[in-house]
Design a protein around this motif. Structure first.
Motif, PDB file in Angstrom:
ATOM      1  N   UNK A   1       0.786  -1.597   0.021  1.00  8.09           N
ATOM      2  CA  UNK A   1       0.569  -0.107  -0.067  1.00  8.09           C
ATOM      3  C   UNK A   1       0.826   1.491  -0.028  1.00  8.09           C
ATOM      4  N   UNK A   2       1.925   1.236   0.167  1.00  4.01           N
ATOM      5  CA  UNK A   2       2.764   1.995   0.508  1.00  4.01           C
ATOM      6  C   UNK A   2       3.576   2.644  -0.769  1.00  4.01           C
ATOM      7  N   UNK A   3       3.615   1.744  -1.209  1.00  5.85           N
ATOM      8  CA  UNK A   3       4.906   1.791  -2.478  1.00  5.85           C
ATOM      9  C   UNK A   3       3.835   2.426  -3.486  1.00  5.85           C
ATOM     10  N   UNK A   4       2.073   1.707  -3.677  1.00  4.49           N
ATOM     11  CA  UNK A   4       1.320   2.624  -4.526  1.00  4.49           C
ATOM     12  C   UNK A   4       0.779   3.488  -3.996  1.00  4.49           C
ATOM     13  N   UNK A   5       0.787   3.906  -3.227  1.00  4.04           N
ATOM     14  CA  UNK A   5       0.046   5.488  -2.517  1.00  4.04           C
ATOM     15  C   UNK A   5       1.106   6.259  -3.208  1.00  4.04           C
ATOM     16  N   UNK A   6       2.739   6.225  -2.502  1.00  6.40           N
ATOM     17  CA  UNK A   6       3.504   7.269  -3.714  1.00  6.40           C
ATOM     18  C   UNK A   6       3.386   7.716  -4.509  1.00  6.40           C
ATOM     19  N   UNK A   7       3.315   5.997  -5.541  1.00  6.17           N
ATOM     20  CA  UNK A   7       3.185   6.496  -7.096  1.00  6.17           C
ATOM     21  C   UNK A   7       1.833   7.003  -7.085  1.00  6.17           C
ATOM     22  N   UNK A   8       0.298   7.001  -6.670  1.00  5.31           N
ATOM     23  CA  UNK A   8      -0.455   8.128  -6.791  1.00  5.31           C
ATOM     24  C   UNK A   8       0.014   9.355  -6.491  1.00  5.31           C
ATOM     25  N   UNK A   9       0.767   9.532  -5.909  1.00  4.24           N
ATOM     26  CA  UNK A   9       1.029  11.146  -5.202  1.00  4.24           C
ATOM     27  C   UNK A   9       1.706  11.994  -6.249  1.00  4.24           C
ATOM     28  N   UNK A  10       2.686  10.762  -6.886  1.00  4.81           N
ATOM     29  CA  UNK A  10       3.627  11.328  -7.789  1.00  4.81           C
ATOM     30  C   UNK A  10       2.452  11.410  -9.413  1.00  4.81           C
ATOM     31  N   UNK A  11       1.598  10.520  -9.672  1.00  2.86           N
ATOM     32  CA  UNK A  11       0.568  11.368 -10.284  1.00  2.86           C
ATOM     33  C   UNK A  11       0.481  11.615 -10.227  1.00  2.86           C
ATOM     34  N   UNK A  12      -0.119  12.666  -9.314  1.00  9.34           N
ATOM     35  CA  UNK A  12      -0.980  13.784  -9.318  1.00  9.34           C
ATOM     36  C   UNK A  12       0.094  14.970  -8.778  1.00  9.34           C
ATOM     37  N   UNK A  13       0.920  15.022  -8.491  1.00  9.73           N
ATOM     38  CA  UNK A  13       1.690  16.280  -8.700  1.00  9.73           C
ATOM     39  C   UNK A  13       2.759  16.295 -10.187  1.00  9.73           C
TER      40      UNK A  13
END
Length: 242
Positions: A131-143
């Motif tokens: 979940x931490x990995x997918x959360x980090x990727x999602x944050x990168x996608x949104x910025x």
């Protein structure tokens, strides 16, 4: 005390010029001669030249510098947008996404796969990413994942307006930049979806892969056209200055 008016010395601007002294109508004696002729009732149909701006049909050196300065300001904005676009590309695709491989057991992110990916590739990532990995990727996608395509669109718009010549190619490049921004941003949300959806939808994976390939294709084609137009413009300006 003598009331005689002292003569102004050392100030050529206060000394009457030859056209002003002669008082001939229509002479290019400046604004003072024009007003003097109007007060005396002489012919004022001829507008005098502005001595500070135009001399013998040519702009003064100060006005030429001012004109050149106002013309160069849009190009400074263009170079700033190109620099921002290059910085965001390097940060996203050369630094941030490769760093995400740490959360995926060494596997590359779907964004970095120019030729697309299969259901097996996504299943492998889902098995190793938490979940931490997918959360980090999602944050990168949104910025940065949103800022980069928008910066590419703005830079392409500036190049089309300031560098490229008039023609249908300008509208093709601008339309392609708008399409790239829409495809790239949509791809980011699709990747976040296929990494977290339960159960995994093979059709959604195929659509996301097509969006990734299309995004990279548009970026490479439009990038060559945009950067090439700027380079050719700089070469052309260098040749004209010689």
């Amino acid at each position: 005390m003598s009331k005689r008016r002292k003569k102004v010395r050392g100030n050529p601007a206060r000394e009457p010029t030859q056209p002003e002294a002669s008082g001939s109508p229509g002479a290019a004696g400046g604004l003072r001669a024009f007003r003097q002729a109007r007060r005396e009732g002489r012919d004022i149909s001829t507008t005098p030249q502005r001595r500070d701006d135009v001399r013998q049909g040519y702009l003064s050196e100060a006005n030429q510098r001012a004109g050149a300065g106002t013309d160069s300001n849009p190009h400074l904005l263009l170079y700033a947008l190109l620099g921002l676009m290059a910085f965001l590309f390097a940060y996203l695709h050369l630094y941030a996404l490769p760093q995400m491989n740490y959360f995926a057991g060494g596997f590359s992110m779907p964004d970095s796969r120019l030729l697309g990916y299969s259901v097996e590739d996504i299943e492998r990532l889902r098995n190793v990413m938490d979940a931490d990995g997918t959360g980090q990727l999602s944050f990168l996608h949104r910025t940065a994942g949103i800022l980069f395509p928008l910066s590419f669109l703005l830079a392409s718009w500036a190049v089309v307006g300031l560098v490229m010549k008039r023609g249908v190619i300008r509208w093709i490049v601008l339309s392609g930049a708008v399409l790239f921004a829409a495809v790239d941003i949509t791809e980011n949300f699709l990747i976040d979806r296929i990494l977290t959806i339960e159960p995994l939808d093979p059709g959604l994976v195929a659509v996301s892969s097509v969006f990734t390939v299309t995004s990279w294709s548009l970026l490479m084609i439009l990038g060559v056209v945009v950067i090439g137009s700027v380079v050719m413009s700089l070469i052309r300006q260098g040749v004209e200055r010689r």
